[in-house]
Motif scaffolding. Structure first.
Motif, PDB file in Angstrom:
ATOM      1  N   SER A  29       0.827  -1.212   0.000  1.00 42.30           N
ATOM      2  CA  SER A  29       0.000   0.000   0.000  1.00 42.30           C
ATOM      3  C   SER A  29       0.859   1.258   0.000  1.00 42.30           C
ATOM      4  O   SER A  29       0.556   2.226  -0.710  1.00 42.30           O
ATOM      5  CB  SER A  29      -0.909   0.015   1.221  1.00 42.30           C
ATOM      6  N   LYS A  30       1.924   1.262   0.779  1.00 42.86           N
ATOM      7  CA  LYS A  30       2.814   2.428   0.819  1.00 42.86           C
ATOM      8  C   LYS A  30       3.495   2.648  -0.524  1.00 42.86           C
ATOM      9  O   LYS A  30       3.600   3.788  -1.002  1.00 42.86           O
ATOM     10  CB  LYS A  30       3.860   2.258   1.916  1.00 42.86           C
ATOM     11  N   GLY A  33       0.866   3.875  -3.021  1.00 44.24           N
ATOM     12  CA  GLY A  33       0.517   5.266  -2.716  1.00 44.24           C
ATOM     13  C   GLY A  33       1.608   6.227  -3.139  1.00 44.24           C
ATOM     14  O   GLY A  33       1.335   7.303  -3.690  1.00 44.24           O
ATOM     15  N   ALA A  34       2.874   5.863  -2.891  1.00 42.99           N
ATOM     16  CA  ALA A  34       3.988   6.713  -3.309  1.00 42.99           C
ATOM     17  C   ALA A  34       4.028   6.855  -4.826  1.00 42.99           C
ATOM     18  O   ALA A  34       4.292   7.940  -5.352  1.00 42.99           O
ATOM     19  CB  ALA A  34       5.301   6.147  -2.786  1.00 42.99           C
ATOM     20  N   ILE A  36       1.432   6.654  -6.906  1.00 45.08           N
ATOM     21  CA  ILE A  36       0.306   7.502  -7.312  1.00 45.08           C
ATOM     22  C   ILE A  36       0.633   8.969  -7.069  1.00 45.08           C
ATOM     23  O   ILE A  36       0.381   9.835  -7.911  1.00 45.08           O
ATOM     24  CB  ILE A  36      -0.978   7.079  -6.571  1.00 45.08           C
ATOM     25  N   ILE A  37       1.213   9.262  -5.899  1.00 50.67           N
ATOM     26  CA  ILE A  37       1.583  10.644  -5.585  1.00 50.67           C
ATOM     27  C   ILE A  37       2.653  11.144  -6.545  1.00 50.67           C
ATOM     28  O   ILE A  37       2.597  12.289  -7.023  1.00 50.67           O
ATOM     29  CB  ILE A  37       2.040  10.747  -4.113  1.00 50.67           C
ATOM     30  N   LEU A  38       3.634  10.308  -6.862  1.00 53.72           N
ATOM     31  CA  LEU A  38       4.703  10.700  -7.786  1.00 53.72           C
ATOM     32  C   LEU A  38       4.157  11.015  -9.176  1.00 53.72           C
ATOM     33  O   LEU A  38       4.527  12.028  -9.779  1.00 53.72           O
ATOM     34  CB  LEU A  38       5.747   9.592  -7.864  1.00 53.72           C
ATOM     35  N   GLY A  40       1.068  11.913  -9.915  1.00 50.39           N
ATOM     36  CA  GLY A  40       0.267  13.125  -9.800  1.00 50.39           C
ATOM     37  C   GLY A  40       1.128  14.364  -9.724  1.00 50.39           C
ATOM     38  O   GLY A  40       0.835  15.394 -10.350  1.00 50.39           O
ATOM     39  N   LEU A  41       2.215  14.297  -8.962  1.00 46.57           N
ATOM     40  CA  LEU A  41       3.137  15.429  -8.858  1.00 46.57           C
ATOM     41  C   LEU A  41       3.798  15.726 -10.200  1.00 46.57           C
ATOM     42  O   LEU A  41       3.934  16.896 -10.586  1.00 46.57           O
ATOM     43  CB  LEU A  41       4.201  15.130  -7.801  1.00 46.57           C
TER      44      LEU A  41
END
Length: 55
Positions: A29-30, A33-34, A36-38, A40-41
């Motif tokens: 999950s971590k 999530g990382a 997905i955030i990367l 998006g950024l």
């Protein structure tokens, strides 16, 4: 197409599959999530750069 052979393959895979432990699930999950955030950024940075460039 041999349906009996395919079904036996599916059953064999389901028997080998197991529920992940909480520790394994937490790590997956971590990492997801990382990622997905990367992504998006990265998309935000590209959109910001494109808005400042003259057309």
């Amino acid at each position: 197409m041999d349906v009996k052979l395919e079904l036996s393959s599916y059953v064999r895979v389901l028997k080998l599959a197991s529920t992940p432990s909480w520790n394994e699930f937490s790590k997956i999950s971590k990492i997801a999530g990382a990622g997905i955030i990367l992504v998006g950024l990265l998309g935000f940075v590209i959109a910001a750069v494109m808005s400042f460039l003259p057309t």
